[in-house]
Design an enzyme around this catalytic site. Structure first.
Site, PDB file in Angstrom:
ATOM      1  N   HIS A  56      -5.789   8.381  -0.012  1.00  0.00           N
ATOM      2  CA  HIS A  56      -5.091   8.831  -1.208  1.00  0.00           C
ATOM      3  C   HIS A  56      -4.891  10.337  -1.133  1.00  0.00           C
ATOM      4  CE1 HIS A  56      -6.913   5.179  -3.448  1.00  0.00           C
ATOM      5  NE2 HIS A  56      -5.817   4.878  -2.811  1.00  0.00           N
ATOM      6  N   THR A  57      -3.662  10.765  -1.233  1.00  0.00           N
ATOM      7  CA  THR A  57      -3.414  12.204  -1.240  1.00  0.00           C
ATOM      8  C   THR A  57      -3.166  12.647  -2.671  1.00  0.00           C
ATOM      9  OG1 THR A  57      -2.355  11.894   0.880  1.00  0.00           O
ATOM     10  CG2 THR A  57      -2.059  14.031  -0.160  1.00  0.00           C
ATOM     11  N   THR A  75      -5.961   0.006  10.915  1.00  0.00           N
ATOM     12  CA  THR A  75      -6.223   1.443  10.911  1.00  0.00           C
ATOM     13  C   THR A  75      -7.299   1.796  11.939  1.00  0.00           C
ATOM     14  OG1 THR A  75      -7.875   1.191   9.171  1.00  0.00           O
ATOM     15  CG2 THR A  75      -5.630   1.652   8.461  1.00  0.00           C
ATOM     16  N   GLY A 129       0.821  -1.207   0.000  1.00  0.00           N
ATOM     17  CA  GLY A 129       0.000   0.000   0.000  1.00  0.00           C
ATOM     18  C   GLY A 129       0.859   1.263   0.000  1.00  0.00           C
ATOM     19  N   GLY A 131       1.336   5.355  -3.989  1.00  0.00           N
ATOM     20  CA  GLY A 131       1.066   6.575  -4.759  1.00  0.00           C
ATOM     21  C   GLY A 131       0.039   6.331  -5.851  1.00  0.00           C
ATOM     22  N   LYS A 132      -0.884   5.419  -5.579  1.00  0.00           N
ATOM     23  CA  LYS A 132      -1.911   5.069  -6.582  1.00  0.00           C
ATOM     24  C   LYS A 132      -2.814   6.256  -6.899  1.00  0.00           C
ATOM     25  CE  LYS A 132      -3.423   1.698  -3.908  1.00  0.00           C
ATOM     26  NZ  LYS A 132      -2.353   1.596  -2.918  1.00  0.00           N
ATOM     27  N   SER A 153       6.600   8.111 -12.095  1.00  0.00           N
ATOM     28  CA  SER A 153       6.089   9.332 -11.478  1.00  0.00           C
ATOM     29  C   SER A 153       7.252  10.012 -10.761  1.00  0.00           C
ATOM     30  CB  SER A 153       4.972   8.978 -10.492  1.00  0.00           C
ATOM     31  OG  SER A 153       4.666  10.097  -9.711  1.00  0.00           O
TER      32      SER A 153
END
Ligand code: IMP
Length: 434
Positions: free
Chosen positions: A38-39, A129, A9, A12-13, A417
C-alpha cells in the site's frame, strides 16, 4: 467497516483506509501477508506499507494483525524498523494475533522454485510475488504451520520447525532440485526475532470485542482483491487467501454480525499483476494507445515487485460478481483522474462466451479466457479531475460515467478518489454514516 478490493488488487485501498481511519480507533488486517503493498501519500510524502495496517500513519489509531494473516517475522521487524526510522512510533499500538502462521525462508524457497518449475514444465507461472505466501497457507491448512505463539516456547518451536523443514526440504531437494534450508540458522534467527515480537502478541479477537464494547469504530482492511480470492477468483491465478469481505470475520476473530458496512474499492479502469485471464485487457506498450496512457499516467507498476501492471477498461460484469460476493454497501472509485483527456471511454458490460451472451464474470478461468468482451462507449472529458473535492465540480461526462458504473455493477458510489493525497476525496455518502 470492511474495505476490500473489487478487482485484481492495487485499487488504491491504502489511501482510502488511511483517509477513513480519521474516524476510526483501530485498523485490522485479516488476510494475506507482505505480498500486499500500500502506498500512502501524506503531505506529499510517500510511505509504502506491506504487512502493517494502513492506520499506522495516524498516531492515535491502534493497528491489529488478525489470525488470517501470514507473518514473515523477518519482514515484520524490518517494516517496523523502517517506520520507526521515519518517526512513526508503532509498537505501543500494534497487536498481532498469536495464531498467525509464520512465513519461513523455506516457504520463499518453495514459492520461487515452484514458479520456475511450472515454467520448465510448460505450465506457465502464476506470477506470484515470490514472498512465500502460498506455501505458508498450505502449511496452515495442512496443520503443520509454525505459528507466532510457538515463538514463546523454544523447545516446541524447535520440534515444529524441524518437522516442517523436513517436509519442505524433501520437496526442495527431491522434487524441485534446489538447495534445502538449514535448520540451525533458521531456528537461531527465529529465537532472536522472538524477543522483539513477543510483546506484540495478543488475543486479537478478544481485543476487538473489547473495542466494540467501548463503542470504538474499527476498520478491516482487505489486501489483494476479490478476483484474486482463492475460492472466488480466477483460480489457479489467484493468491492463497480469501480476500472477500466475509473473511474479515474469520480472519480477525469477530462474528459476521459485527460488520455494518462493506466498502468496495473500484479503480476507474482495470489492472492486474501476474498471469491469468483479463477480458478487457489492452496492450500497454504502444505509445499513443489507451493501454499505454493508463499504464503511464496511472503509474501502474507493482509496489512490492516493481512489475508492470497489465491495464484495461473497467469491467462492470466482473464488478457485478465482486459486489455480489462482498455484499458491497457502496463503492469508492479511485484514480478517476487517470481517465482525464481520453476522448472516449469504454465499459465492458458482459461477454460472448461459446455463442452465448452473459453479463457476469464466469467462474472458470478457462471460460474467462475465451470471453469476448461487449463494450459500451461513453464520451470522455477534457478537464482535469485531479484533486477535486466536490461531486458538482466533476465534468458532466465524468459524473455520467460514474453513474453508469454504479448502475451496471449493481452498487451505488459512495466516494470518489481524485488523487493520492488525503484531501483528494469526494464523499457522496460517508461509509461511517457521518
Ligand atoms: P502471491 O499472493 O504472491 O502468491 O501471488 C499470487 C497472485 O496474486 C499473483 O498474480 C500476484 O501478482 C497477485 N498478488 C498478490 N498480492 C497482490 C497485491 O497486493 N496486489 C496485486 N496483486 C497481488
Amino acid at each position: 467497516m470492511v474495505v476490500v478490493g473489487n478487482q485484481w488488487g492495487d485499487e488504491g485501498k491504502g489511501k482510502v483506509v488511511d483517509w477513513l481511519t480519521e474516524q476510526a480507533q483501530g485498523v485490522v488486517r485479516f488476510q494475506g501477508g507482505h505480498n500486499a503493498g500500500h502506498t500512502l501519500v501524506i503531505g506529499g510524502q510517500k510511505t509504502a506499507l506491506q504487512l502493517i495496517p494502513s492506520g499506522a500513519m495516524r498516531a492515535d489509531v491502534a493497528c491489529y494483525i488478525g489470525n488470517g494473516v501470514v507473518v514473515d517475522p523477518e519482514h515484520l521487524m524490518a517494516e517496523i524498523g523502517r517506520l520507526e526510522a521515519a518517526g512513526v512510533e508503532l509498537r505501543a499500538r500494534l497487536r498481532i494475533s498469536e495464531a498467525c502462521p509464520l512465513v519461513l525462508p523455506s516457504h520463499v524457497a518453495l514459492d520461487l522454485a515452484r514458479e520456475a518449475s511450472r515454467e520448465t514444465r510448460g505450465l506457465g507461472r502464476i506470477g506470484t510475488t515470490g514472498k512465500g505466501i502460498g506455501p505458508a497457507y498450505e502449511d496452515k491448512v495442512a496443520r503443520r504451520a509454525v505459528r507466532l505463539q510457538d515463538l514463546k516456547h523454544p523447545r516446541r518451536l524447535a520440534d515444529k520447525l524441524r518437522e516442517t523443514l523436513d517436509w519442505h526440504n524433501f520437496a526442495l531437494r527431491e522434487y524441485l532440485h534446489v538447495a534445502p534450508v538449514e535448520f540451525e540458522p533458521t531456528y537461531q534467527r527465529l529465537l532472536q526475532l522472538a524477543e522483539p515480537i513477543a510483546p506484540l502478541l495478543a488475543d486479537v479477537g478478544h481485543c476487538l470485542q473489547r473495542c466494540r464494547e467501548r463503542g470504538e469504530r474499527l476498520l478491516f482492511e482487505g489486501a489483494q482483491g476479490t478476483l484474486l480470492d482463492v475460492d472466488h477468483g480466477t483460480y489457479p491465478y489467484v493468491t492463497s487467501s480469501n480476500c472477500v469481505a466475509g473473511n474479515a470475520a474469520a480472519g480477525a476473530g469477530i462474528g459476521p454480525r459485527a460488520i455494518d458496512y462493506v466498502l468496495g474499492i473500484t479503480k476507474a479502469y482495470t489492472t492486474r499483476v501476474g498471469s491469468g485471464p483479463f477480458p478487457s485487457e489492452l496492450p500497454i506498450d504502444q505509445p499513443g494507445s489507451v493501454g499505454h496512457h493508463l499504464h503511464t499516467v496511472g503509474q501502474e507498476r507493482g509496489t512490492v515487485t516493481g512489475r508492470a501492471r497489465r491495464c484495461g477498461w473497467i469491467d462492470t460484469a466482473a464488478l457485478k460478481r465482486a459486489n455480489l460476493i462482498n455484499s458491497t454497501s457502496g463503492q469508492c472509485i479511485t484514480k478517476l483522474d487517470v481517465l482525464d483527456g481520453l476522448p472516449e471511454i469504454l465499459l465492458c458490460t458482459g461477454y460472448r462466451l461459446d455463442g452465448r451472451d452473459i453479463d457476469i464474470l464466469p467462474l472458470d478461468a478457462d471460460d474467462i479466457a475465451r470471453c469476448q468482451p461487449h463494450y459500451e462507449r461513453m464520451p470522455g472529458w477534457k478537464e482535469t479531475t485531479a484533486g477535486l473535492t466536490r461531486w458538482e465540480q466533476l465534468p458532466r461526462e465524468a459524473r455520467a460515467y460514474l453513474e453508469r458504473v454504479a448502475e451496471l455493477s449493481g452498487t451505488p458510489i459512495s466516494m470518489v478518489s481524485t488523487g493520492p493525497d488525503r484531501e483528494h476525496t469526494i464523499v457522496l455518502q460517508h461509509p461511517f454514516g457521518d
